[in-house]
Design an enzyme around this catalytic site. Structure first.
Site, mmCIF file in Angstrom:
data_model
loop_
_atom_site.group_PDB
_atom_site.id
_atom_site.type_symbol
_atom_site.label_atom_id
_atom_site.label_comp_id
_atom_site.label_asym_id
_atom_site.label_seq_id
_atom_site.Cartn_x
_atom_site.Cartn_y
_atom_site.Cartn_z
ATOM 1 N N HIS A 105 36.727 -3.647 -8.491
ATOM 2 C CA HIS A 105 36.410 -4.932 -8.645
ATOM 3 C C HIS A 105 37.100 -5.634 -9.967
ATOM 4 C CE1 HIS A 105 33.519 -8.404 -8.813
ATOM 5 N NE2 HIS A 105 33.242 -8.167 -9.907
ATOM 6 N N HIS A 110 30.808 -13.056 -3.842
ATOM 7 C CA HIS A 110 29.818 -12.449 -4.117
ATOM 8 C C HIS A 110 29.060 -11.854 -2.936
ATOM 9 C CE1 HIS A 110 27.248 -12.481 -8.114
ATOM 10 N NE2 HIS A 110 28.514 -11.966 -8.357
ATOM 11 N N ASN A 111 29.958 -11.147 -2.294
ATOM 12 C CA ASN A 111 29.372 -10.531 -1.049
ATOM 13 C C ASN A 111 28.360 -9.549 -1.071
ATOM 14 O OD1 ASN A 111 31.724 -12.329 -0.085
ATOM 15 N ND2 ASN A 111 32.995 -10.282 0.150
ATOM 16 N N ARG A 122 31.525 -20.627 -14.545
ATOM 17 C CA ARG A 122 32.047 -20.437 -15.797
ATOM 18 C C ARG A 122 33.544 -19.925 -15.863
ATOM 19 N NH1 ARG A 122 27.230 -17.827 -15.226
ATOM 20 N NH2 ARG A 122 28.099 -15.900 -14.783
ATOM 21 N N GLU A 142 25.736 -7.090 -17.129
ATOM 22 C CA GLU A 142 26.163 -8.224 -16.456
ATOM 23 C C GLU A 142 25.226 -9.416 -16.531
ATOM 24 O OE1 GLU A 142 27.448 -7.088 -12.733
ATOM 25 O OE2 GLU A 142 29.101 -6.350 -13.586
ATOM 26 N N SER A 143 24.344 -9.616 -17.556
ATOM 27 C CA SER A 143 23.507 -10.627 -17.641
ATOM 28 C C SER A 143 24.310 -11.743 -17.388
ATOM 29 C CB SER A 143 22.706 -10.376 -18.850
ATOM 30 O OG SER A 143 21.621 -9.521 -19.146
ATOM 31 N N GLN A 144 23.707 -12.891 -16.780
ATOM 32 C CA GLN A 144 24.417 -14.012 -16.593
ATOM 33 C C GLN A 144 24.414 -15.269 -17.697
ATOM 34 O OE1 GLN A 144 25.585 -14.717 -13.113
ATOM 35 N NE2 GLN A 144 25.411 -12.448 -13.291
#
Ligand SMILES: Nc1ncnc2c1ncn2[C@@H]1O[C@H](COP(=O)(O)OP(=O)(O)O)[C@@H](O)[C@H]1O
Ligand SMILES: [Mg+2]
Lengths: 86, 734, 220, 86
Positions: free
Chosen positions: B44, B90-91, B111, B309-311
């Protein structure tokens, strides 16, 4: 200062239409779930509250409900307060 | 009992990769370091299987300000304005939690755009779902669309178009791609770079939780196994559009005030990626105080903080003198701002427990990116799909087939705010979207337009990924022409199966070549992209699905483009060559269960002339309706126009399925007033483009020569009902 | 007026400026509305629409100033989320619930003007039908039977949907206060000021508001 | 057939971010309500269900929760079933 677990259960007032409940109720039989009726959807707000004692904690939560957590035009709330183990 | 799996392997690193890390460090890595390499060297983040192929794409043009490699590509669009464009997938998260998976996809792509200093002004959402007869596909489709709606609308960025395809190839693996467009004053362009030893790294936005820990490798790089999903239930990320909206405003205010020397969003691999990327791009090092990072949960380990990976988080590099001003702006927007790092000399990324505390990890920042492995994985041509559509018998009920090929997508885009910012001249529901081009700061209207489209066609690409991808680019160019625009720049999202399958690597490599050939032939730079691999379920790969996003420009918008409609009494022309009678990868072939066959050829030079001609006709206001011929061929194209405008059409043509259903490129249906026909024909003749008089619009039937006749009202009803009849009234997950 | 999460403020400014007025942005934390002649509470998602739409916004310092401005007869219009804020602040009756069918709707709708004696509709004709975009999830107007009867008796239903998209009681799209100077509506007139974008039918509405503002400013 | 009053209390799982709860928590002190922490917002669905017996009614509700009312990946549900007086 004692601490309380608070659960505020917010429901639409009787007689106020509930679009969420109605949508779920329409969907259920289509999805193969039979026999449900009178679906109403509410909200629950849970938190921890520091208060001098149970009475004053409850008074604060009720004030919160009245002025902020609910819209009294369409909603009402039930408050549950449980003292937390220290 | 079997031996325990070594830590590096359970983190997804191979033995060779571990050896490489030991070589770089000159010692064994500790657990935190291993975790950092594992997330950064995942497929990724590192593109380890695709990088050697992506180098073949053309990326340069005089108007390109920033090409691939940064958070978004940027092109100069004139009048002191630059446009930033990026597409991402974002599959995998969307399969597990469709609403939040799609929502956080939207948040992430936005972002990337404001990281460049651009105000995000438009989203597009190319979507692929499984067969709608399956409950799970419906559940995913509803969840994804409401996630995009819920997040995109609330964050205040309109979703102005997209695509949707339903096909069994996506039953176990939906595709959720999201594109974002932003505009910035050319001079505000910023890069995700740290510089200036002693400068501070300030973490902006949400507190850090255990969201998507290991998500990069688990969620994004492993195939779906439905049976396992409760065992390795991932920590699903939840999006907060309200936080993101405040972040956008705060970051743009910081940039306007000149308070930021570099800025980077936190996406995959979280803080590890953002700190190492800013440092290595700037050729500096960074000390990160992991204990300073605000947390949402108690008891988090450093490796969890570093890979979370907090948004809705950003990392800004600021000068110490500017810190107070930075904090004041953030306070106004109620955005948390915490100093978590310092720019240092040399190239080391050090993770510390307190700036003066113990060193928990120390690695060369650049090694996390530049030294990531690159694999030239084996490639093998797969057997082509079969049976061949070219061998199909004539349809028993051609009218029913035509009707089955069209669907109104408004059930989707009516859920999206597509009008915010007052730019949307042509919104969703037509070939491309046309936006007014206004200055992002002054709001001054240039009078000109920016056009956007996203396109993909897995059916073509399954037959021949190289030509299929070229045809996709060609279609995008014609879609832009239909709103009067000329193409400027391409972004792409390569959605493929498991790269460890040689057939998938062959498809990927071929698709890249097809993309490169078409872009070179049409003079288009590729300014960015994203690769999503491991789109497979239980070992079965999806059809290769490259998706392109194309940005174009118009001159002064003197006339609103007419859209894909008919006007009663008008003459209907087909501008472009006669169709090749081939049906490989055609929608009609698939409908009849025949996905194979030959793809039509593409003459890029002729294609460019057709597109230029049509763009000119639209810009001049010469047309009353316009629609390019794509999926479903001429039959579906005119059927869509009939359905959308509730106006019939009597068309001439042979009683011949390939003629009506061929998806042969470079053709556009143009609707003109009788008085204009000769003028259009003359203009076409001048550039050597054939024109066919197809028929006359009006009446209450669609007559396709002697081939098929459809009732307008019935066709329109079927077109409108296609999605609402299966979506929107509740779905179950399985 | 801007709360964190508001997103239609620039569009409203653009729209009123295209009609010749000048717009300034008020910040939710300010305790005054300054020297303005009219206030628009624009659309968006103030405070994320969390808990209930408008529930947090109505406590903003600026809302006290807006209430005072309204009480003094100043024209106030709440559009979409602004309408929701005004109902939460009790400057307008009723509440806005989730749409029937539980989905967000962005579309251009036909809107019938029911009364012309408000600050938003003075330039319209009674019964006039305008094409104005809507863009909401919570636009389903709800009130009790007594309130509805009063709204009817007092001619305070400002506009209705020709084809009710969201389940609103009595097809209500907008209402006004007793003084007729505070109007809330779900449709977005600022999205309909330029035919290039599909409709210019919002111009008479915002034009009416500018008339009211001029009136108040004492400009003949 | 017996009838049950059903209450389904749906909460986000621990560790899953709750932006709505966090926003309410930030707003409370500003509105003059001190001392509250850990605010989480959930949903309650109430309805009436006809079922052959309590076990089968409960099984149906749990299936409903699992596949329709919640996504178990992020939410958990508590079901309360009370026989209604005939
Ligand atoms: N997922 C979606 N989101 C937004 N708009 C969509 C979506 N799917 C389709 N649309 C809209 O429907 C229209 C038709 O799409 P499509 O058939 O793919 O067009 P074309 O064949 O010209 O590429 C486009 O304008 C597109 O913007
Ligand atoms: Mg098209």
């Amino acid at each position: 200062m004692p601490t309380y677990s608070v659960v505020v259960d917010i429901q639409l007032r009787d007689g106020i239409a509930d679009p969420q409940g109605a949508t779920i109720e329409r969907a259920l039989p289509v999805l193969g779930f039979g026999g449900a009726s009178g679906v109403r959807v509410g909200k629950v707000v849970r938190f921890t509250l520091d208060g001098a004692d149970e009475a004053s904690a409850r008074a604060e939560v009720e004030d919160m409900c009245e002025r902020f957590l609910t819209n009294p035009v369409i909603e009402s709330a039930t408050v549950t307060l449980t003292p937390q183990e220290p | 009992m079997s031996a325990p799996v070594p830590l590096h392997r359970s983190l997804g690193l191979t033995d060779d990769e571990l050896e490489r890390i030991v070589e770089i460090l000159g010692r064994e890595p500790n657990g935190l370091e291993l975790a950092m390499y594992a997330v950064m060297w995942s497929e990724h983040c590192s593109y380890k299987s695709s990088r050697i192929h992506l180098g073949r794409l053309p990326t340069e043009a005089p108007w390109v300000l920033v090409g691939p490699g940064e958070n978004a590509g940027v092109v100069d669009v004139g009048d002191g304005i630059a446009a930033a464009l990026r597409i991402e997938s974002h599959n995998h998260p969307s399969f597990i939690e469709p609403y939040q998976g799609a929502a956080t996809g939207v948040g992430g792509i936005i972002r990337d755009i404001f990281t460049m200093g651009a105000r995000p002004i438009a989203l597009m959402d190319p979507l692929r779902f499984g067969d709608l007869s399956k409950p799970r596909s419906r559940w995913i489709a509803e969840g994804v669309v409401s996630g995009i709606s819920g997040y995109g609308n609330a964050v205040g960025v309109p979703t102005v178009g997209g695509e949707v395809v339903f096909d069994a190839t996506y039953d176990g693996n939906p595709l959720v791609n999201v594109l974002c467009l932003g505009v910035l004053p050319t001079e505000r362009l910023v890069l995700g770079q740290a510089s200036g030893v002693g400068n501070l790294a300030v973490l902006l936005g949400s507190a850090t939780g255990r969201d998507g820990i290991g998500g990069v490798s688990v969620l994004a790089s492993a195939g779906f196994e439905e049976t396992e999903d409760s065992a390795k239930r991932p920590s699903v990320q939840v999006g907060d559009p309200y936080e993101e909206k405040r972040l956008i405003e705060a970051c743009l205010a910081l940039l306007d005030a000149g308070l930021v020397v570099g800025i980077q969003d936190l996406g995959g691999a979280g803080l590890t990626c953002a700190t190492s990327e800013t440092a290595s791009r700037g050729g500096v090092g960074m000390d990160v105080d992991v204990s300073a990072v605000p947390r949402r949960e108690a008891g988090m380990e450093p490796f969890e903080v570093m890979t979370s990976e907090s948004q809705e988080r950003m990392l800004a590099i600021v000068e110490p003198e500017g810190l107070a001003a930075v904090q004041a702006i953030c306070e106004r927007w109620e955005v948390r701002a915490t100093v978590v790092g310092r720019v240092t000399e040399g190239g080391a990324l050090r993770i510390l427990d307190g700036f003066d505390g113990p060193v928990l990890a120390e690695v060369p920042a650049a090694s996390l990116h530049d030294d990531a492995p690159k694999y030239d994985r084996p490639r093998r041509r797969p057997a082509p799909p079969s049976p061949s559509a070219d061998e199909l018998a004539a349809p028993a009920d051609p009218a029913a087939d035509v009707q089955a090929l069209v669907a109104d997508t408004s059930w989707i885009w009516r859920q999206y705010d597509h009008m915010l910012f007052l730019n949307t001249v042509i919104g969703p529901g037509h070939d491309a979207t046309l936006l007014r081009l206004r200055h992002p700061v002054t709001g001054a209207d240039t009078g000109r337009g920016m056009a956007l489209t996203t396109d993909g066609n897995h059916a073509w690409c399954a037959v021949d990924p190289r030509r299929g991808t070229a045809l996709v680019v060609a279609e995008a160019v014609l879609n832009l022409a239909c709103v009067g625009a000329r193409p400027l720049a391409v972004v792409n999202c390569l959605n493929f199966g498991n790269p460890e399958h040689p057939e998938v690597m062959w498809q990927l490599s071929e698709a890249v070549d097809g993309l490169a050939e078409a872009c070179r032939g049409l003079g288009l730079p590729v300014i960015g992209g994203n690769v999503s691999l491991y789109n497979e379920t239980a070992g079965v790969d999806i059809d290769p699905t490259p998706v392109v996003g194309l940005l174009g420009l118009t001159g002064p918008i003197a006339h609103r483009p007419p859209g894909a409609v008919l006007a009663a009494g008008a003459v209907v022309l087909v501008v472009g060559p006669e169709p090749e009678p081939v049906l490989g990868g055609s929608a009609w072939g698939r409908l009849r269960g025949a996905p194979g066959g030959a793809l039509p050829t593409l003459d890029l030079e002729l294609h460019g002339r057709v597109a230029g001609l049509v763009a000119g006709l639209v810009a001049d206001g010469a047309l009353l309706g316009v629609h390019d011929v794509a999926s479903g061929g001429l039959a579906a194209t005119v059927a869509e126009m009939v359905a959308a405008s509730a106006t019939g059409l009597v068309a001439d043509g042979p009683d011949d399925a390939p003629w009506w259903f061929s998806e042969s490129p470079s053709r556009v249906v143009c609707v003109v007033g009788a008085a204009v026909v000769a003028g259009v024909e003359a203009a076409a003749a001048e550039v050597g483009v054939p024109v066919l008089r197809l028929g006359t619009a009006g009446g209450d039937v669609l007559r396709l020569g002697g081939f098929a006749t459809l009732d307008v009202a019935a066709l329109r009803g079927a077109w409108q009902d296609r999605l609402p009849s299966v979506l929107g009234s509740g779905t179950v997950s399985g | 007026m801007v709360f964190p999460g508001t997103n239609c403020e620039a569009d409203v400014v653009h729209a009123v400026e295209s009609l010749g007025a000048s717009g300034t942005l008020l910040w939710h934390g300010d305790a005054t509305v300054g020297q303005v002649d009219a206030v628009v509470v624009p659309g968006g998602f103030a405070h994320g629409d969390y808990l209930r739409t408008g529930a947090i916004a109505r406590f903003s310092p600026v809302m006290g100033a807006v209430a005072a401005f309204a009480a003094a007869g100043g024209p106030v219009v709440g559009i979409c989320n602004g309408f929701q804020v005004l109902t939460e602040a009790r400057l307008l009756p009723g509440a806005l619930q989730k749409n029937r069918g539980l989905s967000f709707i962005c579309d251009t709708t036909a809107l019938r003007i029911e009364t012309t004696s408000t600050v938003l509709t003075s330039r319209c004709a009674p019964g006039q039908v305008l094409r104005i975009p809507i863009n909401h999830f919570e636009g389903n107007y709800t009130c009790d039977a007594d309130t509805l009867a009063r709204l009817r008796d007092e001619d305070r239903i400002v506009c209705t949907y020709v084809d009710n998209p969201n389940g609103s009681v009595a097809d209500i799209a907008g209402v006004c206060n007793e003084g007729r100077n505070v109007v809330g509506l779900m449709p977005h007139p600022e999205r309909a000021v330029d035919a290039l974008l599909g409709s210019a039918d919002g111009r008479p509405l915002l034009g009416s508001l500018l008339d009211a503002a001029l009136d108040r400013a004492g400009v003949p």
